[in-house]
Design a protein around this motif. Structure first.
Motif, PDB file in Angstrom:
ATOM      1  N   PHE A   1       5.646 -41.696  16.690  1.00 48.20           N
ATOM      2  CA  PHE A   1       4.319 -40.981  17.005  1.00 48.20           C
ATOM      3  C   PHE A   1       4.657 -39.321  16.601  1.00 48.20           C
ATOM      4  N   TRP A   2       3.614 -38.762  16.041  1.00 56.38           N
ATOM      5  CA  TRP A   2       3.352 -37.210  16.018  1.00 56.38           C
ATOM      6  C   TRP A   2       2.234 -36.852  16.882  1.00 56.38           C
ATOM      7  N   ASN A   3       2.692 -35.726  17.636  1.00 57.36           N
ATOM      8  CA  ASN A   3       1.706 -34.883  18.751  1.00 57.36           C
ATOM      9  C   ASN A   3       1.027 -33.762  17.924  1.00 57.36           C
TER      10      ASN A   3
ATOM     11  N   MET B   1       9.414 -38.902  17.374  1.00 56.56           N
ATOM     12  CA  MET B   1       8.481 -38.003  17.957  1.00 56.56           C
ATOM     13  C   MET B   1       8.598 -36.701  17.334  1.00 56.56           C
ATOM     14  N   PHE B   2       7.677 -36.159  17.012  1.00 59.03           N
ATOM     15  CA  PHE B   2       7.632 -34.629  16.455  1.00 59.03           C
ATOM     16  C   PHE B   2       6.236 -34.280  16.778  1.00 59.03           C
ATOM     17  N   SER B   3       6.278 -32.760  17.063  1.00 60.56           N
ATOM     18  CA  SER B   3       4.992 -32.118  17.471  1.00 60.56           C
ATOM     19  C   SER B   3       4.788 -30.912  16.559  1.00 60.56           C
ATOM     20  N   ARG B   4       3.441 -30.511  16.782  1.00 59.36           N
ATOM     21  CA  ARG B   4       3.190 -29.239  16.060  1.00 59.36           C
ATOM     22  C   ARG B   4       3.471 -28.034  16.891  1.00 59.36           C
ATOM     23  N   ALA B   5       3.327 -28.040  18.141  1.00 59.77           N
ATOM     24  CA  ALA B   5       3.285 -26.728  19.016  1.00 59.77           C
ATOM     25  C   ALA B   5       4.573 -27.161  19.954  1.00 59.77           C
ATOM     26  N   SER B   6       5.226 -25.710  20.032  1.00 59.40           N
ATOM     27  CA  SER B   6       6.760 -26.260  20.811  1.00 59.40           C
ATOM     28  C   SER B   6       7.091 -24.792  21.482  1.00 59.40           C
ATOM     29  N   TYR B   7       7.992 -25.067  22.149  1.00 61.45           N
ATOM     30  CA  TYR B   7       8.699 -23.886  23.176  1.00 61.45           C
ATOM     31  C   TYR B   7      10.008 -24.385  23.068  1.00 61.45           C
TER      32      TYR B   7
ATOM     33  N   SER C   1      13.183 -31.415  11.502  1.00 59.75           N
ATOM     34  CA  SER C   1      12.086 -30.615  11.198  1.00 59.75           C
ATOM     35  C   SER C   1      11.659 -30.721   9.694  1.00 59.75           C
ATOM     36  N   GLY C   2      10.551 -30.476   9.345  1.00 69.80           N
ATOM     37  CA  GLY C   2      10.238 -30.421   7.960  1.00 69.80           C
ATOM     38  C   GLY C   2       8.767 -29.785   7.720  1.00 69.80           C
TER      39      GLY C   2
END
Length: 663
Positions: free
Chosen positions: A301-303, A398-404, A443-444
């Motif tokens: 998935f991608w969030n 799983m990877f996301s656009r926003a992050s902390y 990441s990429g």
């Protein structure tokens, strides 16, 4: 050495897993002025870090904000992107790392207002400060990463090439994309589904008119060695009869407005509610919703839209419409015309909206802007924790656009909605070490650029960098030129460069996994290895990938090659497509190298080996046991190759290493 300092009553972010006891002495290196920390920089100091942000590896000379922002225009003047990564590393006569753990906005003025001053300003006085010193930059990064916990491990197939677009709008179109890749023998492991696979843009639904055979499509793609990767957004559509919406309302799982009602906001589906990702029960509920797609054979998935992005709120829309009515009656002069022109842009991402809704966090009601940077992190955490419950013996992509910082334990990131600009190739390269420092190894960037029209030469040059990125995905926006590898005239060049990725996979996967399991870096600046070399410390368009190789991609249009700086003697390898066509030892110093569009070059460090496979059209076809060694090495030199089943999340480094010795 790691020192922790606590100021005020900070909110717990769960970013740090292994907290040392709080110190009572004054923090070293820093002065304090109200809600600001100040460090006087030496002329030679380099300031690395801040994860996903604009400008160089060295962050001196600009103001950066940690404030997760949905901004698709990444310019030099941009101050914040999608992530909030409050870690910096000062490298000079003094060397130390600094991490500010606070979920609100933080401003880093790194020599902008005062060229010799680093000033960090916080919105309030409640935060935790970590100072890490006493070693090399690599040591400091490793100690920091031990503090925040291990990096996310993707499945092995996720290191293959992925094709995406907003949007592949039907099963028929997905099958066509797969067929074009396979008939042209261009390797491919995944096809991404953007929002149009959903029924009216609703999370955890399928548009059965466009995708009537979704389950069969998933299975048919797997038979071809291709995984489908659907998107999940941060807003839940308000619609009677929609189970996710009705369950969220019934159980109180959505963010509230000031009056305690479910907060209404406009995103992709129109009017939505935000799941309260910070509430433990709501987070578990939302995470379990991924089962809907897992049960259909989905394994990744991608969030997206989880800064969270806000198109509008009803309150803001009302104000703008009322003001527009006033302007309609005016004779607009130079001042009122520009006010009118700017007014509509205030509908989206308005700061007032982010102060208008609330979370329940660790038993307390907290206004969103105070914890804004946690939303994307906790959305991805909801998925990661659910995967541990639902698929405990399987790695799910799983990877996301926003992050902390902290989200790195649950997923990777892509660097958001970039453009088909040559400058964004270089920005992609410069972000990699900064992201690695913060634990984001997987990441990429969107290869070829998401927005604007791409050219063949730009996509080929970007591919020549992208084959070294852990996440390798071509993605583009609706209305832009198609940029699938088969969409351009020189298909052979694309086949060769993407095919080279699959020859490199044993090395790239090995170096990624060793970095993840040792809390190290996959991509490093040259200054980390040659700190006494003033030229190497200034190089910002070359990277060390793992222990053996250095890369130096071309990132300017119409360039026939580029100048490369070698801090030491290295072996130069030229690839035409997948084949090595030139090997030579180059002395330390500057070298101009011609690099045609269809070629890739790399450099092997002395005493090092580079194992290459024979390739394949997907990851499953790559033979990790039949490898060809290239190296700048002598008899007896060796390389430690990591390999595993690529599926189990329960891995032990030592059990999966084997030493390859040059005989």
């Amino acid at each position: 050495m790691i020192k922790r300092y606590v100021f005020g009553t900070p909110l717990e972010t769960d970013a740090v897993l292994n907290k040392p006891a709080a110190c009572r002495d004054k923090p070293p290196y820093l002065g304090k002025c109200e809600n600001a920390l100040i460090y006087k920089m030496d002329e030679e100091d380099i300031v690395y870090g801040l994860g996903e942000n604009v400008r160089g590896m060295n962050k001196r000379g600009w103001i950066y904000e940690s404030n997760c922002t949905d901004d698709p225009v990444h310019l030099e003047e941009t101050k914040s992107l999608y992530g909030a990564h409050n870690f910096i590393l000062v490298s000079g006569e003094k060397q130390f790392g600094l991490f500010l753990d606070t979920p609100g906005k933080v401003v880093f003025d790194i020599g902008y207002t005062n060229s010799s001053q680093l000033k960090i300003t916080l919105e309030d006085g409640d935060y935790e400060l970590y100072i890490i010193d006493g070693g090399t930059p690599d040591d400091i990064i490793t100690w920091f990463r031990e503090l925040i916990g291990p990096s996310y491990l993707p499945p092995k197939w996720a290191f293959g090439f992925g094709q995406s677009r907003w949007s592949y709008a039907s099963s028929k179109e997905v099958r066509q994309v797969a067929a074009r890749y396979r008939e042209n023998h261009i390797p491919l492991d995944s096809i991404y589904l953007d929002i149009d696979y959903m029924e009216r843009y609703k999370d955890f639904t399928i548009d059965r008119e466009a995708f009537p055979d979704f389950e069969q499509l998933v299975e048919d793609m797997k038979q071809q060695g291709i995984h489908l990767i659907p998107i999940i957004d941060g807003g839940v559509k308000i619609e009677d009869g929609y189970d996710v919406y009705e369950e969220g309302v019934k159980n109180g799982f959505f963010c509230k407005d000031e009056d305690g009602d479910d907060f209404v906001v406009g995103v992709w589906p129109g009017k939505c509610h935000f799941p309260d990702m910070l509430d433990e029960k709501a987070r578990a509920w939302f995470g379990d919703k991924y089962k809907f797609l897992l049960d259909k054979g989905i394994e990744g998935f991608w969030n997206d839209m989880n800064e969270p992005a806000i198109f509008y709120s009803e309150k803001r829309l009302k104000k703008v419409f009322e003001k527009l009515e006033e302007y309609r009656k005016m004779n607009l002069d130079v001042n009122t015309f520009f006010e009118f022109q700017d007014l509509v842009s205030t509908i989206s991402k308005n700061p007032e909206d982010y102060r208008s809704f609330y979370h329940t966090y660790k038993g307390k009601r907290i206004r969103h802007d105070k914890v804004h940077n946690l939303f994307g992190y906790f959305m991805t955490r909801s998925a990661g924790e659910a995967f541990e419950r639902l698929e405990p013996d399987k790695r799910i992509l799983m990877f996301s656009r926003a992050s902390y910082i902290g989200m790195h334990r649950y997923g990777g990131i892509w660097t958001g909605d970039n453009k088909s600009w040559w400058s964004h190739i270089l920005l992609n390269l410069k972000m990699m070490p900064s992201l690695n420092m913060c634990g984001f190894l997987y990441s990429g960037a969107d290869i070829g650029g998401f927005g604007a029209d791409a050219t063949q030469d730009l996509v080929l040059r970007w591919m020549a960098l992208g084959i070294f990125m852990p996440l390798m995905r071509d993605h583009s926006a609706r209305g832009t030129r198609r940029q699938e590898a088969y969409a351009f005239e020189d298909i052979e060049a694309f086949r060769g460069i993407i095919g080279l990725r699959y020859r490199l996979l044993p090395y790239l996967y090995s170096e990624f996994m060793k970095a993840a399991l040792k809390n190290g870096m996959y991509a490093r600046p040259l200054g980390f290895v040659w700190p006494e070399d003033r030229i190497a410390r200034q190089v910002e368009d070359q990277l060390l990938i793992g222990e053996s190789i250095m890369i130096a991609p071309v990132y300017e249009q119409n360039a026939v090659g580029r100048t490369v700086y070698l801090p030491e003697e290295m072996k130069f390898l030229r690839f035409h497509g997948q084949e090595v066509t030139e090997q030579s030892v180059l002395p330390a110093g500057h070298h101009f190298l011609e690099i045609p569009l269809e070629e890739v070059v790399l450099f092997i460090r002395k005493g090092c080996l580079l194992p290459l496979a024979s390739g394949g059209e997907n990851v499953e076809q790559v033979d990790w046991n039949q490898l060809k060694l290239y190296g700048f090495a002598e008899k007896g030199d060796s390389y430690e190759l990591y390999d595993d089943d690529g599926v189990s999340p329960h891995v032990i480094l030592e059990e999966n290493l084997r030493r390859i010795v040059l005989k």
